[in-house]
Design an enzyme around this catalytic site. Structure first.
Site, PDB file in Angstrom:
ATOM      1  N   HIS A 171      25.294 -20.062  32.981  1.00  0.00           N
ATOM      2  CA  HIS A 171      24.997 -20.746  33.872  1.00  0.00           C
ATOM      3  C   HIS A 171      24.986 -20.758  34.817  1.00  0.00           C
ATOM      4  O   HIS A 171      26.975 -20.790  34.934  1.00  0.00           O
ATOM      5  CB  HIS A 171      23.848 -21.986  33.168  1.00  0.00           C
ATOM      6  CG  HIS A 171      23.520 -22.948  34.136  1.00  0.00           C
ATOM      7  ND1 HIS A 171      22.262 -22.250  34.938  1.00  0.00           N
ATOM      8  CD2 HIS A 171      23.256 -24.013  34.954  1.00  0.00           C
ATOM      9  CE1 HIS A 171      21.966 -23.276  35.589  1.00  0.00           C
ATOM     10  NE2 HIS A 171      22.752 -24.951  35.844  1.00  0.00           N
TER      11      HIS A 171
ATOM     12  N   ASP B 280      22.482 -29.067  40.233  1.00  0.00           N
ATOM     13  CA  ASP B 280      22.296 -28.105  40.137  1.00  0.00           C
ATOM     14  C   ASP B 280      20.325 -27.913  40.426  1.00  0.00           C
ATOM     15  O   ASP B 280      19.696 -29.339  40.048  1.00  0.00           O
ATOM     16  CB  ASP B 280      22.415 -28.253  38.765  1.00  0.00           C
ATOM     17  CG  ASP B 280      22.104 -26.970  37.431  1.00  0.00           C
ATOM     18  OD1 ASP B 280      21.342 -26.146  38.424  1.00  0.00           O
ATOM     19  OD2 ASP B 280      21.889 -27.116  35.764  1.00  0.00           O
TER      20      ASP B 280
ATOM     21  N   CYS C  32      19.186 -19.007  38.260  1.00  0.00           N
ATOM     22  CA  CYS C  32      19.632 -20.075  38.822  1.00  0.00           C
ATOM     23  C   CYS C  32      20.622 -19.159  39.777  1.00  0.00           C
ATOM     24  O   CYS C  32      22.062 -19.935  40.533  1.00  0.00           O
ATOM     25  CB  CYS C  32      21.413 -21.164  37.845  1.00  0.00           C
ATOM     26  SG  CYS C  32      21.556 -18.793  36.865  1.00  0.00           S
TER      27      CYS C  32
END
Length: 261
Positions: free
Chosen positions: A112, A127, A74
């Site tokens: 995250h 995302d 991420c």
């Protein structure tokens, strides 16, 4: 091939050459195309490099993750996507989210990394780096249930922020991750990096490097976590455990290459 971050090379790589509009329609195309073209890939970097969360060399990461198409985690993918959107003229802010697994593994709520984009018609979660079933297009920060490709999503108030929940076609509501809309700096992930380094310990170890990869396709997503293979198609999930080593290697190669047929 460019050796530095380049927005047009980025756009070409995800199949969006010339898509430079600053609007919701373009943002939707950018996110979905990114998830389809670039995989989540825990194996893209050696552990000694993967622990570098805060002081990323964005040029080096751009070459590996985007230009060469190897993907990443991420903090590789969403950080580069943040830069792309910023260079295109979007009002984009880094956010921090937390999963139950992440808190247990890394001992921090700032885990995250993803983004918030503000447009004239509101705020949108964006995302391109979550390793599990998630929203394929920007998700509005607003009440109600929002449906994408057979999956439903909603935001519920949680402590000082939100819990993002997903429900499949035949599954119950479950939490994807919790988060607040507090703007973040890259340095906020220092605790994660420190805990990650402590967890890894000897950088020559390989046993802690989990096989976790995934990508989107037209109407869904596919993920491989160690031996668990999950396909989501029109919101319907199929899970099976891969016991054959040859099949496992084949599936990893297919997910990372995008050859999912």
């Amino acid at each position: 091939m460019t050796n530095v971050f380049d927005a047009e090379t980025y756009l070409q790589r995800i199949g969006c050459g010339g898509e430079t509009g600053v609007d919701l329609e373009t943002l939707r195309k950018l996110q979905k195309s990114h998830l389809t073209a670039i995989p989540y890939n825990s194996l893209a970097y050696e552990l000694r490099d993967a622990v570098n969360v805060v002081d990323l060399d964005e040029d080096d990461v751009f070459v590996t993750s985007i230009a060469e198409g190897h993907g990443g985690a991420c903090y590789h993918l969403n950080r580069l996507f943040h830069r792309l959107l910023s260079e295109l003229g979007y009002d984009v802010t880094p956010l921090a989210g937390s999963t139950t697994e992440g808190r247990e593994t890394f001992g921090t709520d700032i885990e995250h990394m993803f983004n918030l984009v503000t447009l004239d018609d509101g705020e949108w979660l964006v995302d391109v780096g979550y390793p599990g079933p998630t929203y394929l297009e920007p998700l509005p920060v607003s009440p109600g249930v929002h449906t994408q490709y057979g999956s439903q999503f909603r935001l519920l108030e949680h402590e000082a922020g939100y819990a993002l929940q997903r429900r499949g076609a035949v599954t119950r509501w479950g939490v994807v991750y919790t988060f607040t809309t507090k703007p973040r700096q890259w340095s906020d992930w220092q605790e994660l990096e420190d805990n990650f380094r402590a967890l890894v310990g000897d950088t020559n170890r390989t046993d802690t490097q989990e096989t976790l990869c995934g990508r989107a396709f037209g109407n869904g997503q596919v993920f491989l976590r160690q031996r668990r293979y999950l396909t989501v198609r029109d919101g319907r999930e199929q899970v099976r455990t891969i016991t054959d080593d040859d099949e496992h290697r084949t599936l990893v190669a297919r997910v990372l290459s995008g050859e999912l047929s």
